[in-house]
Design an enzyme around this catalytic site. Structure first.
Site, PDB file in Angstrom:
ATOM      1  N   GLU A 134      61.718   7.463   3.940  1.00 14.98           N
ATOM      2  CA  GLU A 134      60.834   6.339   3.576  1.00 14.98           C
ATOM      3  C   GLU A 134      61.581   5.191   2.907  1.00 14.98           C
ATOM      4  O   GLU A 134      62.499   5.431   2.141  1.00 14.98           O
ATOM      5  CB  GLU A 134      59.786   6.841   2.572  1.00 14.98           C
ATOM      6  CG  GLU A 134      58.413   7.069   3.120  1.00 14.98           C
ATOM      7  CD  GLU A 134      57.697   5.802   3.595  1.00 14.98           C
ATOM      8  OE1 GLU A 134      58.167   4.691   3.324  1.00 14.98           O
ATOM      9  OE2 GLU A 134      56.665   5.937   4.257  1.00 14.98           O
ATOM     10  N   ASP A 135      61.142   3.984   3.184  1.00 19.14           N
ATOM     11  CA  ASP A 135      61.746   2.816   2.506  1.00 19.14           C
ATOM     12  C   ASP A 135      60.784   2.169   1.520  1.00 19.14           C
ATOM     13  O   ASP A 135      61.127   1.172   0.889  1.00 19.14           O
ATOM     14  CB  ASP A 135      62.166   1.748   3.525  1.00 19.14           C
ATOM     15  CG  ASP A 135      60.970   1.029   4.111  1.00 19.14           C
ATOM     16  OD1 ASP A 135      59.979   1.718   4.464  1.00 19.14           O
ATOM     17  OD2 ASP A 135      60.997  -0.211   4.208  1.00 19.14           O
TER      18      ASP A 135
ATOM     19  N   ASP B 251      59.240   7.442   8.516  1.00 15.09           N
ATOM     20  CA  ASP B 251      58.493   6.194   8.489  1.00 15.09           C
ATOM     21  C   ASP B 251      59.124   5.295   9.566  1.00 15.09           C
ATOM     22  O   ASP B 251      60.237   5.567  10.033  1.00 15.09           O
ATOM     23  CB  ASP B 251      58.616   5.567   7.094  1.00 15.09           C
ATOM     24  CG  ASP B 251      58.008   4.193   7.027  1.00 15.09           C
ATOM     25  OD1 ASP B 251      56.857   4.035   7.490  1.00 15.09           O
ATOM     26  OD2 ASP B 251      58.683   3.254   6.546  1.00 15.09           O
ATOM     27  N   LEU B 252      58.436   4.245   9.982  1.00 13.20           N
ATOM     28  CA  LEU B 252      58.977   3.376  11.033  1.00 13.20           C
ATOM     29  C   LEU B 252      59.602   2.093  10.464  1.00 13.20           C
ATOM     30  O   LEU B 252      60.813   1.887  10.503  1.00 13.20           O
ATOM     31  CB  LEU B 252      57.861   3.007  12.022  1.00 13.20           C
ATOM     32  CG  LEU B 252      58.276   2.022  13.110  1.00 13.20           C
ATOM     33  CD1 LEU B 252      59.191   2.682  14.132  1.00 13.20           C
ATOM     34  CD2 LEU B 252      57.042   1.451  13.817  1.00 13.20           C
ATOM     35  N   ASP B 253      58.712   1.230   9.932  1.00 16.19           N
ATOM     36  CA  ASP B 253      59.151  -0.097   9.489  1.00 16.19           C
ATOM     37  C   ASP B 253      60.112   0.017   8.311  1.00 16.19           C
ATOM     38  O   ASP B 253      59.750   0.553   7.262  1.00 16.19           O
ATOM     39  CB  ASP B 253      57.936  -0.945   9.063  1.00 16.19           C
ATOM     40  CG  ASP B 253      56.990  -1.223  10.213  1.00 16.19           C
ATOM     41  OD1 ASP B 253      57.458  -1.558  11.311  1.00 16.19           O
ATOM     42  OD2 ASP B 253      55.753  -1.106  10.024  1.00 16.19           O
TER      43      ASP B 253
ATOM     44  N   LYS C 261      48.926   5.099   2.700  1.00 15.62           N
ATOM     45  CA  LYS C 261      49.905   5.463   1.668  1.00 15.62           C
ATOM     46  C   LYS C 261      49.622   4.600   0.439  1.00 15.62           C
ATOM     47  O   LYS C 261      49.264   3.442   0.601  1.00 15.62           O
ATOM     48  CB  LYS C 261      51.336   5.172   2.156  1.00 15.62           C
ATOM     49  CG  LYS C 261      51.748   5.957   3.396  1.00 15.62           C
ATOM     50  CD  LYS C 261      53.087   5.445   3.940  1.00 15.62           C
ATOM     51  CE  LYS C 261      53.393   6.046   5.302  1.00 15.62           C
ATOM     52  NZ  LYS C 261      54.615   5.505   5.931  1.00 15.62           N
TER      53      LYS C 261
ATOM     54  N   LYS D 142      55.229  -3.093   1.466  1.00 21.99           N
ATOM     55  CA  LYS D 142      55.900  -2.087   2.285  1.00 21.99           C
ATOM     56  C   LYS D 142      55.133  -0.770   2.262  1.00 21.99           C
ATOM     57  O   LYS D 142      54.768  -0.280   1.193  1.00 21.99           O
ATOM     58  CB  LYS D 142      57.341  -1.890   1.811  1.00 21.99           C
ATOM     59  CG  LYS D 142      58.206  -3.098   2.113  1.00 21.99           C
ATOM     60  CD  LYS D 142      59.660  -2.841   1.773  1.00 21.99           C
ATOM     61  CE  LYS D 142      60.492  -4.080   2.113  1.00 21.99           C
ATOM     62  NZ  LYS D 142      61.868  -3.944   1.643  1.00 21.99           N
TER      63      LYS D 142
ATOM     64  N   ARG E 120      47.591  -2.833   6.738  1.00 22.17           N
ATOM     65  CA  ARG E 120      47.404  -4.268   6.991  1.00 22.17           C
ATOM     66  C   ARG E 120      46.287  -4.842   6.120  1.00 22.17           C
ATOM     67  O   ARG E 120      46.417  -5.909   5.518  1.00 22.17           O
ATOM     68  CB  ARG E 120      47.072  -4.467   8.470  1.00 22.17           C
ATOM     69  CG  ARG E 120      47.233  -5.884   8.950  1.00 22.17           C
ATOM     70  CD  ARG E 120      46.827  -6.007  10.414  1.00 22.17           C
ATOM     71  NE  ARG E 120      47.519  -5.073  11.279  1.00 22.17           N
ATOM     72  CZ  ARG E 120      47.161  -4.811  12.532  1.00 22.17           C
ATOM     73  NH1 ARG E 120      46.118  -5.421  13.063  1.00 22.17           N
ATOM     74  NH2 ARG E 120      47.826  -3.935  13.266  1.00 22.17           N
TER      75      ARG E 120
ATOM     76  N   SER F 188      53.680   6.657  10.049  1.00 23.69           N
ATOM     77  CA  SER F 188      53.726   5.226   9.741  1.00 23.69           C
ATOM     78  C   SER F 188      52.340   4.680   9.434  1.00 23.69           C
ATOM     79  O   SER F 188      51.345   5.165   9.970  1.00 23.69           O
ATOM     80  CB  SER F 188      54.306   4.479  10.955  1.00 23.69           C
ATOM     81  OG  SER F 188      54.107   3.096  10.832  1.00 23.69           O
ATOM     82  N   ALA F 189      52.299   3.646   8.605  1.00 29.17           N
ATOM     83  CA  ALA F 189      51.026   2.973   8.313  1.00 29.17           C
ATOM     84  C   ALA F 189      50.662   1.967   9.402  1.00 29.17           C
ATOM     85  O   ALA F 189      49.536   1.474   9.462  1.00 29.17           O
ATOM     86  CB  ALA F 189      51.138   2.237   6.976  1.00 29.17           C
TER      87      ALA F 189
ATOM     88  N   THR G 254      61.772  -3.982  11.019  1.00 29.57           N
ATOM     89  CA  THR G 254      60.588  -4.816  11.211  1.00 29.57           C
ATOM     90  C   THR G 254      60.012  -5.323   9.894  1.00 29.57           C
ATOM     91  O   THR G 254      59.158  -6.210   9.905  1.00 29.57           O
ATOM     92  CB  THR G 254      59.490  -4.022  11.950  1.00 29.57           C
ATOM     93  OG1 THR G 254      59.549  -2.693  11.463  1.00 29.57           O
ATOM     94  CG2 THR G 254      59.678  -4.040  13.441  1.00 29.57           C
TER      95      THR G 254
HETATM   96  C1  BG6 Z   1      53.888  -0.409   7.377  1.00 29.92           C
HETATM   97  C2  BG6 Z   1      54.588  -1.615   6.794  1.00 29.92           C
HETATM   98  O1  BG6 Z   1      54.803   0.387   8.074  1.00 29.92           O
HETATM   99  O2  BG6 Z   1      52.847  -0.814   8.265  1.00 29.92           O
HETATM  100  C3  BG6 Z   1      53.570  -2.528   6.115  1.00 29.92           C
HETATM  101  O3  BG6 Z   1      55.566  -1.182   5.867  1.00 29.92           O
HETATM  102  C4  BG6 Z   1      52.485  -2.891   7.110  1.00 29.92           C
HETATM  103  O4  BG6 Z   1      54.214  -3.643   5.605  1.00 29.92           O
HETATM  104  C5  BG6 Z   1      51.849  -1.633   7.666  1.00 29.92           C
HETATM  105  O5  BG6 Z   1      51.505  -3.685   6.484  1.00 29.92           O
HETATM  106  C6  BG6 Z   1      50.758  -1.926   8.702  1.00 29.92           C
HETATM  107  O6  BG6 Z   1      51.365  -2.451   9.846  1.00 29.92           O
HETATM  108  P1  BG6 Z   1      50.594  -3.105  11.059  1.00 29.92           P
HETATM  109  O7  BG6 Z   1      51.660  -3.196  12.133  1.00 29.92           O
HETATM  110  O8  BG6 Z   1      49.504  -2.162  11.458  1.00 29.92           O
HETATM  111  O9  BG6 Z   1      50.085  -4.417  10.614  1.00 29.92           O
HETATM  112 MG    MG Z   2      58.448   1.396   5.818  1.00 29.40          MG
END
Ligand code: BG6
Ligand code: MG
Length: 218
Positions: free
Chosen positions: A169-170, A9-11, A145, A45, A49, A114-115, A17
């Site tokens: 994953e977090d 996962d990224l964020d 997710k 998390k 979006r 990542s989402a 972030t």
């Molecule tokens: C996920 C985050 O990685 O991405 C969420 O954990 C976030 O909090 C989601 O809403 C969507 O991100 P973005 O950058 O497309 O708004």
């Molecule tokens: Mg995350």
């Protein structure tokens, strides 16, 4: 031994972030006239979006027209983009490069799952893009997710069967997605929040290369 693939996962896993997402949502909530806490932010998390926007409106008990919904969600992203504009390698979470380097050196396939729709520019800014053999993000999926879609697509691109994939994953939603994809789930963060993960680490400084070797061996 079957070949093992690794999906990050990224964020909140690779870069911190999560705090910027939180600040941007909090700013919007405050503008709309209500509070938004770090505790409530846990629900955001790993979540898309659009889904975050829906949850935020529920928290504030606000009914929005489609136009308002789109405008507010757009404003949040503009604020978020401002936060991440000057990101650099100093914002990579501790010991992430240690694990990425080890995997790369040993030719293990690495994917991002990542989402976020902002994933690729973030990886570029922090200089980690070259580690990834596949990038699956919010632009590639139709189901967010906890649906396993993003991880299953990543496994497919890596040409590794799901049960031989390891997910870092977090987010509660991300651990649920990894588990339902029948992957090995590794929670990065608070163990009590990520109690459904198969393995838990506070962060990558707690994770040794020997642990990775053990997982690969099994
Ligand atoms: C996920 C985050 O990685 O991405 C969420 O954990 C976030 O909090 C989601 O809403 C969507 O991100 P973005 O950058 O497309 O708004
Ligand atoms: Mg995350």
């Amino acid at each position: 031994m079957n070949k093992v693939g690794f999906i990050f996962d990224l964020d909140g896993v690779i870069v911190d972030t999560a705090k910027y997402h939180f600040l941007a949502w909090k700013k919007l909530a405050n503008e709309l006239g209500f509070e938004f806490t770090e505790e409530q932010n846990e629900m955001f998390k790993g979540v898309s979006r659009k889904r975050c926007m829906e949850i935020l409106l529920d928290i504030g008990n606000i009914k929005a027209t489609q136009d308002q919904f789109d405008t507010w969600m757009g404003e949040k992203n503009v604020d978020y983009l401002a936060y991440i504009e000057n990101m650099n390698a100093s914002e990579i979470l501790p010991d992430v490069p240690k694990i990425l380097k080890f995997l790369k050196k040993n030719n293990y396939p690495i994917a991002l799952g990542s989402a976020s729709k902002n994933a690729r520019p973030i990886l570029e800014k922090v200089g980690l893009l070259h580690y990834f053999d596949a990038i699956l993000d919010g632009n590639n999926v139709t189901k967010a997710k906890p649906d396993p879609e993003v991880f299953l697509l990543a496994a497919k691109e890596l040409e590794i069967s799901p049960e031989n994939c390891v997910v870092f994953e977090d987010a509660v939603a991300g651990i649920a997605a990894a588990n339902s994809a029948k992957m090995i789930s590794i929670g990065i963060g608070d163990k009590t929040i990520l109690s459904k993960a198969q393995y838990n680490f506070k962060d990558f400084t707690e994770m040794s290369v020997d642990f990775i070797k053990e997982i690969i061996g099994n």
